[in-house]
Write a protein that holds these residues in place. Structure first.
Motif, PDB file in Angstrom:
ATOM      1  N   TYR C  88      -3.418 -11.955   4.898  1.00 24.02           N
ATOM      2  CA  TYR C  88      -3.348 -11.846   3.437  1.00 24.02           C
ATOM      3  C   TYR C  88      -1.904 -11.792   2.985  1.00 24.02           C
ATOM      4  CZ  TYR C  88      -5.113 -10.868  -1.202  1.00 24.02           C
ATOM      5  OH  TYR C  88      -5.431 -10.966  -2.529  1.00 24.02           O
ATOM      6  N   GLY C  92      -2.271 -15.122   1.490  1.00 27.06           N
ATOM      7  CA  GLY C  92      -2.825 -14.698   0.213  1.00 27.06           C
ATOM      8  C   GLY C  92      -4.326 -14.814   0.052  1.00 27.06           C
ATOM      9  N   ILE C  94      -8.414 -13.607   1.827  1.00 27.38           N
ATOM     10  CA  ILE C  94      -9.126 -12.779   2.801  1.00 27.38           C
ATOM     11  C   ILE C  94      -9.721 -13.686   3.865  1.00 27.38           C
ATOM     12  CG2 ILE C  94     -10.940 -11.097   3.156  1.00 27.38           C
ATOM     13  CD1 ILE C  94     -10.815 -10.397   0.252  1.00 27.38           C
ATOM     14  N   PHE C 298     -11.284  -4.835   6.623  1.00 28.91           N
ATOM     15  CA  PHE C 298     -10.558  -5.291   5.458  1.00 28.91           C
ATOM     16  C   PHE C 298     -10.349  -4.153   4.480  1.00 28.91           C
ATOM     17  CE2 PHE C 298      -8.735  -7.943   2.421  1.00 28.91           C
ATOM     18  CZ  PHE C 298      -9.239  -7.578   1.191  1.00 28.91           C
ATOM     19  N   VAL C 302      -6.740  -2.828   2.993  1.00 29.85           N
ATOM     20  CA  VAL C 302      -6.356  -2.610   1.597  1.00 29.85           C
ATOM     21  C   VAL C 302      -6.018  -1.149   1.371  1.00 29.85           C
ATOM     22  CG1 VAL C 302      -7.087  -2.775  -0.789  1.00 29.85           C
ATOM     23  CG2 VAL C 302      -7.867  -4.449   0.853  1.00 29.85           C
ATOM     24  N   ILE C 306      -2.164  -3.757   1.638  1.00 22.17           N
ATOM     25  CA  ILE C 306      -2.317  -5.064   2.266  1.00 22.17           C
ATOM     26  C   ILE C 306      -0.946  -5.657   2.585  1.00 22.17           C
ATOM     27  CG2 ILE C 306      -2.302  -6.540   0.221  1.00 22.17           C
ATOM     28  CD1 ILE C 306      -5.053  -6.841   2.695  1.00 22.17           C
ATOM     29  N   PRO C 359      -5.569  -0.498  -5.756  1.00 22.51           N
ATOM     30  CA  PRO C 359      -5.562  -1.731  -4.979  1.00 22.51           C
ATOM     31  C   PRO C 359      -4.264  -1.966  -4.231  1.00 22.51           C
ATOM     32  CG  PRO C 359      -5.415  -2.204  -7.316  1.00 22.51           C
ATOM     33  CD  PRO C 359      -5.651  -0.762  -7.206  1.00 22.51           C
ATOM     34  N   GLU C 365       1.647  -2.062  -0.811  1.00 24.73           N
ATOM     35  CA  GLU C 365       1.312  -3.387  -0.320  1.00 24.73           C
ATOM     36  C   GLU C 365       2.565  -4.224  -0.162  1.00 24.73           C
ATOM     37  OE1 GLU C 365      -1.288  -5.133  -3.171  1.00 24.73           O
ATOM     38  OE2 GLU C 365       0.128  -4.961  -4.801  1.00 24.73           O
ATOM     39  N   LEU C 367       3.266  -8.120  -0.400  1.00 24.36           N
ATOM     40  CA  LEU C 367       2.746  -9.462  -0.631  1.00 24.36           C
ATOM     41  C   LEU C 367       3.873 -10.467  -0.669  1.00 24.36           C
ATOM     42  CD1 LEU C 367       0.082  -8.908  -3.383  1.00 24.36           C
ATOM     43  CD2 LEU C 367      -0.283  -9.471  -1.012  1.00 24.36           C
TER      44      LEU C 367
END
Lengths: 264, 613, 373
Positions: C88, C92, C94, C298, C302, C306, C359, C365, C367
């Motif tokens: 992810y 980006g 799942i 998963f 999260v 993530i 989230p 996270e 990203l």
């Protein structure tokens, strides 16, 4: 009373103060340009005013109503519409559909009336389509006729900008926020668009706030100019006043070497 | 035109007159592996039990040797670009294809030898049995097979190559003929049922559920002939529907609608029990797919827990109407319970939709999956068994009282009318919503949520409306289902069901009502649902594998689905669309992609015409 | 709609305030969930504590066993979560198929374990056997992961985000039923653990099952190895760069495609280790053992944030605890019967709560620039 004003508006993005204590005001029917070097906070200003981000401090007042923190759709419904720096259309909807979406906040047919097609809903649909066609007609022959059914991604760049303005017009706003409307256009298109902006005010009565880099456009159509740099307003006035203002020149071009040496 | 999302297969555009060794090795290896795969998981042996042509051709061999055929077509495919000459087919293609087939067959032969030599393999891989070896080797033993298999595969590859040397019409005819034969063979049950009034026909065609050789030849000829003569005589329905004349479109649609309506009304009287049941299943899935289509296709919200709404509808109906439902036992009629079902479903949609309002796509998908499972686990639990029956479920659910009789499990021919009615209702609702203010707001939200919000679309309301509409439609299916089966168990509400519905929507055509209906008909009708058999019962064990593979294949090759919505087709093939627009020298947007270059003359040179400058 | 009027200052206009009421019911709803969850947890806890004090329910040893086994399971989830987290972070979406990557490791590992057992090596050389099984599982999972990337994901590199997700769902089902077809649908049971790890071990006065201890130790070793790989090696640096910004990494001379394959491979390898853990903890495997643990892993990814590798393991452990201890501690405390049935529901509830309320995860996270808002 100004139709739109901000008082001591603040917005910080992750440690960077994008807008610092900005006081801004525009009266109904005016065309005001916001200029400033890149990173000055102009688009952030639009983003806060139009509701994409809530302000961290200060107020945004539209027609006497504090709209700070309202959602973008609420603000659009209240009467402020905007376009985007990098044109953001609905690429797979047709030209006509893009504009018709703008009418969403001015209409009210719900699920049930849409399913059973009440006479009111049918009339509303007809009205939406006619208004959309009328608005597209404002741009001459460029976006009419067979163009209605073309998907938006097939349009040329200039036409896409026009379509975005058309879509904003469809929300029946009182104030239009145009973010770099002539960016990327050739000289001919720029002149045409400058004219169009003037007509937006004279024929349709919109109040316009415009972010621009092209000084010819700014000069050609603005009543007033506001200059932002590093999130604050450093000058305001007519184009002539502002273009000769030392602080403004310094913001764009920097200080001449000798005067810097002197002050050290 | 192949500018799809997947890059074009690495085709060597320059067709040199030599053997393309590397490519041949690659394709051959893949062919061999796929053939091994089909054998190893038991498909070859199982399908062998179903004969296509009696007594010479079984489905097993057909599927098995279709693989080197398809492999062979890799060498004959050409990327067609407008304005560029494509290389002509040549014998070298056939040679390459044959060699690849040879390699594939050899791999399969070696595999058979291996399984034969190592009997212990069977304890771990149950399908690698002596039966499988028998099937692979045609009962002749491994030795001869090592020669025979490569030869047959090579022949299939050569066939694929050779076909490309024939004219396009011949190819089309041969393909139509083969398709006719296979269809009649596989759908023997349908033909049997259809010709109930004239048993002589199926008697002639079939022996032991397979086509006789004579019948096969006749059908082949008919199919081939039909493909040559028919298109010339009748403009196809597709052409009519796509015509630019609105009047023609309208008339064709009305005729189609009338024919379908008549068919639906009379057909159930003629159908036997199996087919009736099949169509009812198709109907249920179509209904749910229509609902999911609103959520995914229109609003762009990937809901993987959709089956939960189906469960709400079914359990609500069950609990409210069954005389033996535990604790809550008002014993209403189906009709009395129905409004409550709708309200609860809407509430469920609201409950699911609200927490996910601000989530990005992936997270939304998995959260809804979680919701679906939570609902199922709760319904199954001992804790809530006093209300929902736990593992026992809710039973003795009465049917739908109508005009004195009751529509339930004993009256399938009436049930199908009920199902059709609700499918039509759902389709109608979807259609009206799609072409309305709400539909537009969904489309805008799907395109760019932030911009839609900025343009005045209340995305909160739009999303919730989508969820609620989807939930309500699913609850139609749930209420019907409870009445039809007479009992509800959580087994019918697994994640699998949500996924199957998703596959239907995507394979059929996301955002397109007709596509979704076609998808349901094709997939559930032929392959069957998770708990429901389709026409091809042999595929029963493998249908979920096929569903998975189909989903992957469609995403790679044709994400817009079989019957795409025009918008989706444009969206996923933007380059093609723009190419067409550019190449259209008329300077006018021609709606039905007419490729024939009608050079207009001097006016084409006018500035400002053609592709936007 | 509430309006309040400000006292106008000298020359200022009157400003009417209108709070943005439209969203407040959504926020109210979310607050209701928060408060409801807290109340449930609190009441459950109190109930459990009073039960414990009254001598009902689990004994102290029972709780201890439960906690240790939950930790072990959490360690397994953590390793599995790494694959989800890394993919992810880089691509980006799942990767639904990761659960099946794990499952393939367990199934093929079973073949190896079975062979070793039938040839007596399993009992004669337990450590060698386990290492062999580990290698087999890791290789299998890695190969499967890399193959899937090559076949199903690479062609979709530029596609709109939901398409790779849907593809991975399809691939997940395809893999499940492929294995069902190949291996049959019955459970295959690993040979019983060799005597040396069959019993319990006494650590700090606590009796812990050796298998669970082994699992925890393996997890720690794997994390150390992974940390070293990601922070100290050139490939690891490349992985982090590609996760940060694919385009720029490519411009800096990193082979993006190969690095992405490495990401999948590493995730697959970790899944292979998790496969061994499963075999030690549960022993039974079949085609379906990957799906639910995959979704839970998963959730763990999260939960930890993530894209954050340390967070994945942290999230895994937390989820293991929550799922293992939670039902009995909280729901049991509320007097709900049959709580073990609700174990999965608890895990899924954790998933929903995390994604709705936090989230970005507990540990932040990470990203890529394309996915950051």
């Amino acid at each position: 009373m100004p139709i739109l004003e901000t008082r001591k508006l603040n917005k910080t993005f992750g440690g960077v103060q994008a807008i610092q204590s900005v006081d801004f005001g525009i009266d109904e029917g005016e065309i005001v340009s916001i200029i400033g070097p890149n990173g000055a906070g102009k688009t952030s200003f639009f983003n806060v005013v139009s509701g994409m981000f809530p302000p961290d401090g200060g107020q945004v007042i539209f027609d006497g109503l504090n709209i700070g923190g309202h959602t973008p759709s609420q603000i659009t419904a209240a009467g402020i519409a905007r376009t985007f720096q990098n044109v953001r259309l609905f690429p797979n909807l047709t030209v006509l559909e893009n504009v018709m979406v703008g009418q969403h906040c001015r209409t009210e047919s719900g699920v049930f009336s849409s399913i059973i097609r009440t006479p009111k809903q049918k009339r509303e649909e007809v009205m939406i389509e006619e208004k959309a066609k009328d608005i597209l007609g404002f741009f001459g022959t460029r976006l009419v006729g067979y163009r209605f059914d073309q998907p938006a991604f097939a349009l040329s760049y200039a036409n896409r900008r026009r379509l975005e303005i058309a879509r904003a017009m469809a929300t029946e706003p009182r104030v239009l926020l145009l973010d770099e409307p002539t960016a990327g256009m050739n000289p001919k298109e720029t002149v045409e668009l400058t004219e169009l902006i003037g007509r937006l005010r004279s024929e349709r009565g919109f109040t316009i706030v415009m972010i621009e880099h092209d000084m010819k456009v700014v000069q050609g159509v603005s009543d007033r100019v506001v200059v932002l740099d590093h999130g604050t307003q450093i000058a305001a006035g007519t184009y002539d006043e502002v273009s000769t203002n030392e602080d403004v020149i310094e913001a764009y071009l920097g200080r001449p070497a000798e005067s810097r040496a002197q002050s050290e | 035109m192949t500018a799809t999302i997947a890059p074009a297969p690495t085709s060597d555009q320059s067709v040199e007159s030599r053997v393309q060794w590397r490519r041949m090795l690659r394709v051959g290896a893949v062919v061999g592996l796929v053939m091994m795969f089909v054998s190893a998981n038991g498909m070859a042996a199982t399908f062998n039990g179903r004969l296509i042509i009696y007594p010479i051709l079984s489905l097993g061999y057909l599927v098995l040797y279709a693989i080197p055929f398809v492999g062979g077509t890799q060498f004959t495919k050409r990327e067609e670009l407008e304005g560029v000459e494509t290389a002509p087919p040549s014998v070298t293609d056939a040679v390459n294809a044959a060699l690849a087939g040879l390699l594939g067959g050899l791999i399969l032969g070696l595999f058979a030898w291996f399984v034969d030599a190592v009997p212990g393999v069977r304890t771990i891989f149950p399908s690698m049995s002596p039966e499988m070896v028998d099937v692979l080797t045609f009962g002749l033993g491994v030795g001869p097979a090592l020669v025979l298999l490569p030869l047959i595969s090579a022949a299939m590859g050569a066939l694929a190559g050779g076909l490309s040397l024939l004219s396009k019409t011949t190819n089309k005819a041969l393909r139509a003929g083969a398709l006719t034969v296979v269809s009649f063979a596989l759908f023997q049950v349908v033909v049997d049922d259809f010709f109930d009034f004239l048993p002589a026909v199926p008697d002639f065609l079939y022996t032991r559920s397979a086509l006789t050789i004579v019948a096969a030849i006749i059908l082949f000829a008919l199919g081939a002939a039909g493909s040559i003569y028919l298109p010339g005589r009748m403009p196809s329905i597709g052409d009519r529907l796509g015509s630019s004349d609105a009047e023609v479109r309208r008339r064709t649609s009305l005729w189609m609608a009338a024919i379908i309506a008549v068919a639906i009304i009379i057909l159930p009287q003629f159908l036997g029990g199996i087919l009736n049941e099949l169509l009812i299943n198709v109907g249920f899935f179509a209904l749910m797919a229509l609902g999911l289509n609103v959520v995914i296709g229109y609003a762009g919200l990937l809901d993987l827990g959709y089956v939960a709404f189906f469960a709400v509808g079914a359990y609500t109906t069950g609990v409210l109407t069954s005389p033996i439902s535990p604790t809550i036992n008002p014993m209403l009629t189906w009709w009395q319970a129905f409004p409550i079902v709708l309200v609860l479903a809407a509430l469920a949609g609201l409950l699911v939709g609200t927490p996910v309002l601000r989530m990005r796509g992936d997270y939304l998908a998995i959260v809804t999956l979680g919701f679906g499972e939570i609902v199922r686990i709760l319904l199954l639990s001992d804790w809530l068994a006093p209300y929902f029956g736990g593992a026992q479920g809710v039973r003795n659910i009465p049917g739908i009282p109508v005009f004195g009789t009751e529509i339930n499990v004993t009256t399938p021919h009436l049930m199908i009318y009920a199902v059709v009615f609700f499918v039509a209702l759902a389709a109608f609702i979807s259609w009206r919503l799609e072409h309305s203010r709400i539909g537009r707001s969904w489309a805008a939200m799907r395109e760019d949520e932030d911009v839609a919000e900025a343009v005045g679309v209340d995305t909160v309301k739009a999303k919730l409306t989508a969820f609620i509409t989807g939930a309500v439609i699913a609850s139609f299916a749930g209420a019907l289902f409870a009445a039809k089966v007479g009992s509800v168990f959580t087994n019918s509400f697994k994640i699998l069901v949500s996924i199957v519905i998703l596959v239907i929507v995507i394979v059929g055509g996301m955002g397109n009502i007709v596509g979704v209906l076609v998808g349901a008909l094709v997939l559930i009708g032929i392959l069957g649902g998770p708990n429901q058999p389709g026409l091809l019962q042999e595929f029963g064990q493998y249908k979920l594998l096929i569903y998975g593979a189909l989903l992957v294949y469609m995403m790679l090759q044709r994400p817009e689905g079989l019957v795409p919505s025009k918008r989706r087709q444009q969206e996923l093939h933007q380059e093609e669309f723009l190419q067409d627009a550019w190449l259209d020298k008329h300077g006018r947007f021609v709606e039905d992609h007419d490729h024939s270059p009608q050079r207009p003359g001097p006016s084409a040179a006018e500035p400002g015409r053609g592709r936007e400058s | 709609m509430t309006t309040t009027e400000n006292k106008p200052a000298e020359g200022e206009t009157v400003v009417r305030e209108r709070r943005a009421l439209r969203l407040s019911w959504v926020d109210g709803f979310l607050w209701a969930i928060r408060i409801g969850a807290i109340i449930i947890i609190a009441v459950g806890l109190i109930g459990s504590i009073s039960k414990f004090a009254a001598g009902e329910g689990l004994t102290a040893e029972g709780w201890r066993d439960l906690i240790v086994s939950s930790l072990a399971q959490g360690a397994m989830y953590g390793l599995l979560a790494l694959g989800y987290s890394m993919v992810y972070g880089v691509l980006g979406f799942i990767n639904f198929t990761h659960g099946e990557v794990f499952m393939s490791g367990t199934m093929v590992g079973f073949i190896a374990a079975n062979w070793l057992f039938e040839n007596g090596i399993w009992d004669a050389n337990p450590f060698l056997s386990m290492i062999l099984v580990l290698i087999v599982a890791m290789v299998t999972s890695t190969v499967v992961a890399v193959l899937i990337e090559r076949i199903a994901y690479r062609p979709l590199r530029g596609a709109p985000r939901l398409i790779p997700l849907i593809t991975s769902i399809g691939m997940s089902f395809f893999m499940q039923y492929t294995f069902a077809g190949l291996f049959g649908i019955n459970f295959n049971t690993y040979p019983p653990p060799p005597d040396v790890i069959a019993g319990t071990v006494n650590i700090l006065g606590l009796e812990i099952r050796t298998t669970q201890l082994t699992v925890i130790v393996i997890a720690i070793l794997s994390m150390i190895g992974l940390w070293y790989f990601v922070t100290r090696t050139k490939t690891g640096r490349a992985m982090r760069a590609v996760a940060e910004d694919k385009e720029i990494a490519g411009l800096m001379g990193i082979n993006v495609d190969r690095t992405i394959v490495t990401v999948f491979a590493v995730g697959g390898a970790m899944a292979g280790v998790a496969a061994l853990m499963w075999s030690l903890l549960f022993r039974s495997v079949n085609y379906i053992v990957g799906f639910i643990p995959g979704v839970k892993a998963f959730t763990a990814a999260v939960l930890g944030g993530i894209g954050n590798i340390g967070g994945a393991m942290g999230g895994g452990v937390l989820l293991g605890l929550f799922e293992g201890v939670g039902p009995i501690l909280i729901l049991g405390g509320l007097g709900i019967p049959g709580v073990t049935q609700l174990k999965d529901a608890v895990a899924f509830t954790a998933l929903v709560l995390v994604l709705v309320f936090r989230p970005s995860g507990l540990f932040g996270e990470r990203l890529g620039s394309e996915d950051r808002v």
